[in-house]
Structure formats: C-alpha cells, structure tokens
Motif scaffolding. Sequence first.
Motif, PDB file in Angstrom:
ATOM      1  N   GLY A  82       0.803  -1.213   0.000  1.00  0.00           N
ATOM      2  CA  GLY A  82       0.000   0.000   0.000  1.00  0.00           C
ATOM      3  C   GLY A  82       0.839   1.267   0.000  1.00  0.00           C
ATOM      4  N   ILE A  83       0.165   2.420  -0.049  1.00  0.00           N
ATOM      5  CA  ILE A  83       0.853   3.707  -0.106  1.00  0.00           C
ATOM      6  C   ILE A  83       0.494   4.601   1.073  1.00  0.00           C
ATOM      7  CG2 ILE A  83       0.978   3.658  -2.634  1.00  0.00           C
ATOM      8  CD1 ILE A  83      -1.364   5.648  -2.659  1.00  0.00           C
ATOM      9  N   GLU A  84      -0.288   4.091   1.999  1.00  0.00           N
ATOM     10  CA  GLU A  84      -0.767   4.916   3.105  1.00  0.00           C
ATOM     11  C   GLU A  84       0.380   5.321   4.035  1.00  0.00           C
ATOM     12  OE1 GLU A  84      -1.885   1.906   2.406  1.00  0.00           O
ATOM     13  OE2 GLU A  84      -3.889   2.241   1.572  1.00  0.00           O
ATOM     14  N   LYS A  85       0.210   6.486   4.647  1.00  0.00           N
ATOM     15  CA  LYS A  85       1.156   6.948   5.658  1.00  0.00           C
ATOM     16  C   LYS A  85       0.741   6.361   6.992  1.00  0.00           C
ATOM     17  CE  LYS A  85       2.821  11.155   7.940  1.00  0.00           C
ATOM     18  NZ  LYS A  85       2.676  12.642   8.024  1.00  0.00           N
ATOM     19  N   LEU A  86       1.505   5.386   7.473  1.00  0.00           N
ATOM     20  CA  LEU A  86       1.166   4.682   8.706  1.00  0.00           C
ATOM     21  C   LEU A  86       2.347   4.743   9.667  1.00  0.00           C
ATOM     22  CD1 LEU A  86      -0.522   1.499   7.163  1.00  0.00           C
ATOM     23  CD2 LEU A  86      -1.678   3.510   8.118  1.00  0.00           C
ATOM     24  N   GLU A  87       2.150   5.393  10.792  1.00  0.00           N
ATOM     25  CA  GLU A  87       3.215   5.499  11.787  1.00  0.00           C
ATOM     26  C   GLU A  87       3.579   4.131  12.355  1.00  0.00           C
ATOM     27  OE1 GLU A  87       4.908   8.134  12.509  1.00  0.00           O
ATOM     28  OE2 GLU A  87       3.712   9.716  11.565  1.00  0.00           O
ATOM     29  N   THR A  88       2.671   3.172  12.239  1.00  0.00           N
ATOM     30  CA  THR A  88       2.930   1.837  12.777  1.00  0.00           C
ATOM     31  C   THR A  88       3.722   0.954  11.821  1.00  0.00           C
ATOM     32  OG1 THR A  88       0.770   1.114  11.933  1.00  0.00           O
ATOM     33  CG2 THR A  88       0.863   1.860  14.222  1.00  0.00           C
ATOM     34  N   ASP A  89       3.984   1.421  10.607  1.00  0.00           N
ATOM     35  CA  ASP A  89       4.765   0.647   9.641  1.00  0.00           C
ATOM     36  C   ASP A  89       6.176   0.396  10.166  1.00  0.00           C
ATOM     37  OD1 ASP A  89       3.055   0.012   7.575  1.00  0.00           O
ATOM     38  OD2 ASP A  89       3.491   1.811   6.415  1.00  0.00           O
ATOM     39  N   SER A  90       6.752  -0.717   9.758  1.00  0.00           N
ATOM     40  CA  SER A  90       8.155  -0.989  10.064  1.00  0.00           C
ATOM     41  C   SER A  90       9.040  -0.037   9.259  1.00  0.00           C
ATOM     42  CB  SER A  90       8.510  -2.434   9.707  1.00  0.00           C
ATOM     43  OG  SER A  90       8.454  -2.616   8.296  1.00  0.00           O
ATOM     44  N   ASP A  91      10.284   0.122   9.684  1.00  0.00           N
ATOM     45  CA  ASP A  91      11.224   0.960   8.940  1.00  0.00           C
ATOM     46  C   ASP A  91      11.360   0.471   7.500  1.00  0.00           C
ATOM     47  OD1 ASP A  91      11.636   2.453  11.205  1.00  0.00           O
ATOM     48  OD2 ASP A  91      13.617   1.631  11.660  1.00  0.00           O
ATOM     49  N   LEU A  92      11.367  -0.848   7.331  1.00  0.00           N
ATOM     50  CA  LEU A  92      11.513  -1.419   5.994  1.00  0.00           C
ATOM     51  C   LEU A  92      10.335  -1.044   5.110  1.00  0.00           C
ATOM     52  CD1 LEU A  92      13.201  -3.214   4.139  1.00  0.00           C
ATOM     53  CD2 LEU A  92      11.916  -5.188   4.997  1.00  0.00           C
ATOM     54  N   ALA A  93       9.128  -1.126   5.652  1.00  0.00           N
ATOM     55  CA  ALA A  93       7.931  -0.791   4.873  1.00  0.00           C
ATOM     56  C   ALA A  93       7.940   0.686   4.484  1.00  0.00           C
ATOM     57  CB  ALA A  93       6.674  -1.121   5.667  1.00  0.00           C
ATOM     58  N   VAL A  94       8.297   1.557   5.416  1.00  0.00           N
ATOM     59  CA  VAL A  94       8.335   2.993   5.118  1.00  0.00           C
ATOM     60  C   VAL A  94       9.391   3.282   4.057  1.00  0.00           C
ATOM     61  CG1 VAL A  94       8.677   5.299   6.068  1.00  0.00           C
ATOM     62  CG2 VAL A  94       7.557   3.563   7.446  1.00  0.00           C
TER      63      VAL A  94
END
Length: 232
Positions: A82-94
Amino acid sequence: MKKLIFALILMVSFAGSAQTKSELQKHYEEFYRQMRLQGDINGVINALTHLNVLSPSKERMDTLAYIYANDNQHLQALNTIGIEKLETDSDLAVQVKAISLKALNQPKRALEQFEILNKRNPNAYLAYELADLKIQLGDNDGAMTNIEYGITNSKDDMKYAFYERQQPYEVPLKAAFLHLKALVQFNKDKDNIDAAVATIDEALAIDPNFNLASLSKQALLNRKQTAEEPKK
C-alpha cells in the motif's frame, strides 16, 4: 450411524487439509531458501507470495515489497504493502514506500514517507532526499533547512549516486548538497545567477567530474548570456 460416519469423514478431511497446508508451507520455505542461494529473484518472489497466501505475515509482506522495490518493480512493491502513511509501519515498509513513490514520480506522497524515516533516524542521506523532494514541490525554504543540515553532517566517505548518464556514477554527498543549494538559490532569486554558479563551482571543486553539476552550470550560464543579449 450415518451421522457418525459423516463426522469421521469430515475429521479425516480436515486433518488431510491441515497436513497438506503444512507440507506446502514447508515446501515453499525450502524453495525460498534455495532460490536465495541461487540468487533467483523471481523464484524468491514466487516463494514469498505462496508463503504469504498459506500463512499471512506482515514481516514477510514487507520483505516481499522490499525485493520488488530493489528489483525496480515499484508498482508491484506498492501493490503489496500500500501507499498509506502509517506510523505503525516498520522501517523497511516505510523505506519501500518512500523509494517506490519517488521512483513513480509521486513526490508529495514520497516526502511523507521520507519524513517518517527522518523522524525515526535523521541522517544526511535522508536530508538529501527530503531536500530534493521539497525542491520539486516548490518548498525552497524547507529544502534549504535540509541542505544546511546535510552539508554540516556529510562525511568525506559519504557518496551519492546519480543516473542521468548511461553509466551511473557517484560523487561526495557534500558536493551533491551544494548542487541542490545552488538550485534553491536560483529558484529564490533568478536574477542572481552568479551566486548559484559560485555554489556549483564549490561542488565542482570537490568533484570536477560531477556531470549533473556541470550541466546545471552550463544551463545557468546560457540563461545569463541570453538575458544579457541586447534585444533587437
């Protein structure tokens, strides 16, 4: 009696299904390890996709997206996480979202992801990405803040890669920041081309083979010459 037989059939069926799923998962785990050993990217992607279907895992999805992005399959990477801005994402996902959105020419969305990374672990490389994206979006003051931070925190052994030539090349990160600084100077005062050229000269003094800086300098000098030519 019929009910008992039916129940027994169901139990056997479920047991067989669970065993088949377990066997499949073990197979694709082995397949994944083998594909990694062979360096087969398509095989790795295939294995991870099957494993995610059999046993969904956020960490495995992030890894799959990273492999897509690292193979320049940026649309597939974003379709995965996905492309959503999620503060809970892992560093790798971001990181994957930031890189892929930038590659797909989505600077505003890419900037959001790079800002999350920078908030978690600020460094000169992230400052460069932030400055570059802010210049594209017209935020010259914000870009200059990142540029000054980057110049201050660039070490001699830090390099940045450029790809505008057929053969990619690297320059010292500080030189790359000075080139961005010149662009911001020009954007903020298009009548003072000499100041921007002087900053590019600083970058070229660090690395005379900085091709993009040379191209920018020539473009600025051509613009200055055109402006100084008498109108007929």
